[in-house]
Design an enzyme around this catalytic site. Structure first.
Site, PDB file in Angstrom:
ATOM      1  N   THR A  12     -41.018  51.709  82.065  1.00  0.00           N
ATOM      2  CA  THR A  12     -40.889  51.775  80.608  1.00  0.00           C
ATOM      3  C   THR A  12     -39.525  52.287  80.182  1.00  0.00           C
ATOM      4  OG1 THR A  12     -43.267  52.126  80.332  1.00  0.00           O
ATOM      5  CG2 THR A  12     -41.874  52.829  78.517  1.00  0.00           C
ATOM      6  N   ASP A  87     -46.961  54.857  85.405  1.00  0.00           N
ATOM      7  CA  ASP A  87     -48.332  54.626  85.861  1.00  0.00           C
ATOM      8  C   ASP A  87     -48.569  55.077  87.294  1.00  0.00           C
ATOM      9  OD1 ASP A  87     -48.939  53.604  83.408  1.00  0.00           O
ATOM     10  OD2 ASP A  87     -49.520  51.610  84.109  1.00  0.00           O
TER      11      ASP A  87
END
Length: 327
Positions: A12, A87
């Protein structure tokens, strides 16, 4: 000034919005150039390992991160920062903490908000990571720098799915915090994991969850499919349903090691309860306690233990825990 190398992997922190959702579009160089304050901390060079969202990463990608760190050490670099998706960051960090032999700090960081989002948190996290990697009190070990806290890879977990303060170390707390006066240590920075051989994990290990009324069919299919090991995400301090408890005995009898971890956010497992499926019964069946490792980190450790021809056996690997809250 210390020399820091940034290894970029996507995530991200490097992503921007698009019609199909946010995807990595910024290079590691782009990320570094967006934070001019980094020049005051250390000379920095950048290398790209991959350009993936972290839920796409493979163990081969993580091995490439290890190789990048090893090369940095050979080049005389003082510290390494790895930009990574959130994640699976804690899994990559824990893998490196288990297998890394070089004495230099490795600091993972990332972002919860894409690079083009209002209030993007990537620049501040990258600044904190480089500050940590350049700090001479951090001379070894693997860490996660996020939201003004520095966590040891052994304990850190992603505690919040989308908020900027994503990470916590439930059983130990952070190693350091970023204050107005710089990095304030809460304990000595070092690796808090017991090393395992730096092999490429080839063993197939699955995580199976227990819950109210869960039967044993998934475990039975795993045995028929010749998995190499199972991590059981058990309830409470390491208990499961009677059906799964019986299946654990069958798996161990057939030569498939079963490691029992807790699905709880804090704490570890203990052999307190009897009865089919109780923690004591699972131990009697030959299941191996994961201590306070969460299931996903227990899976990394079991994969390494099963893949290493010259390493400790599985039982010994899980008995050799250490750290602030080790069993």
């Amino acid at each position: 000034m210390p020399h820091v190398r940034v290894l970029s992997t996507g995530g991200t922190i490097a992503s921007t919005a698009g019609p199909g959702g946010a995807t990595p579009g910024k290079s590691g160089t782009d990320l570094v150039e967006a934070v001019p304050e980094l020049e005051e901390l250390a000379p920095i060079d950048v290398e790209s390992v991959c350009d993936e969202l972290s839920f796409h990463l493979s163990m081969a990608n993580v091995r490439s991160m290890l190789e990048g760190v090893e090369q940095a050490a050979a080049d005389g670099v003082d510290g390494v920062v790895i930009t990574h998706g959130t994640d699976t960051m804690e899994e990559s960090a824990y893998y490196l903490d288990l297998v890394l032999e070089e004495s230099l700090p490795v600091v993972f960081t990332g972002a919860q908000r894409p690079a083009d989002a209002p209030g993007a948190d990537g620049p501040a996290n990258l600044l904190a990571a480089v500050q940590t990697a350049a700090d001479d009190r951090f001379d070894s070990g693997v860490y996660v720098a996020f939201a003004d806290q520095i966590h040891a890879a052994r304990w850190v977990t992603k505690a919040r799915s989308s908020r900027p303060n994503a990470y916590a170390s439930p059983d130990s707390g952070p190693v350091a915090e970023l204050t107005a006066d710089g990095l304030s240590l809460t304990r000595e920075p070092k690796s808090e994991s017991v090393s395992l051989p730096a092999v490429e994990p080839t063993a197939r290990v699955e995580i199976h969850n227990t819950g109210l009324g869960v039967d044993s069919r998934a475990l039975e299919r795993a045995r028929e499919d010749d998995v190499d090991g199972i991590v059981l995400a058990a309830s409470g301090i390491g208990n499961t349903t009677p059906e799964i408890g019986d299946a654990v005995g069958d798996l161990v009898d057939s030569g498939i090691p079963v490691v029992v971890a807790t699905r709880c956010f804090e704490g570890g497992v203990a052999a307190r309860y009897g009865g089919s499926g109780g923690g004591q019964t699972l131990r009697d069946h030959g299941a191996i306690p994961a201590g306070d490792l969460p299931p996903w980190k227990a899976r990394i450790k079991l994969m390494l233990a099963l893949s290493a021809a010259d390493g400790p056996d599985v039982q010994t690997a899980f008995e050799r825990q250490r750290g602030v809250a080790a069993e």
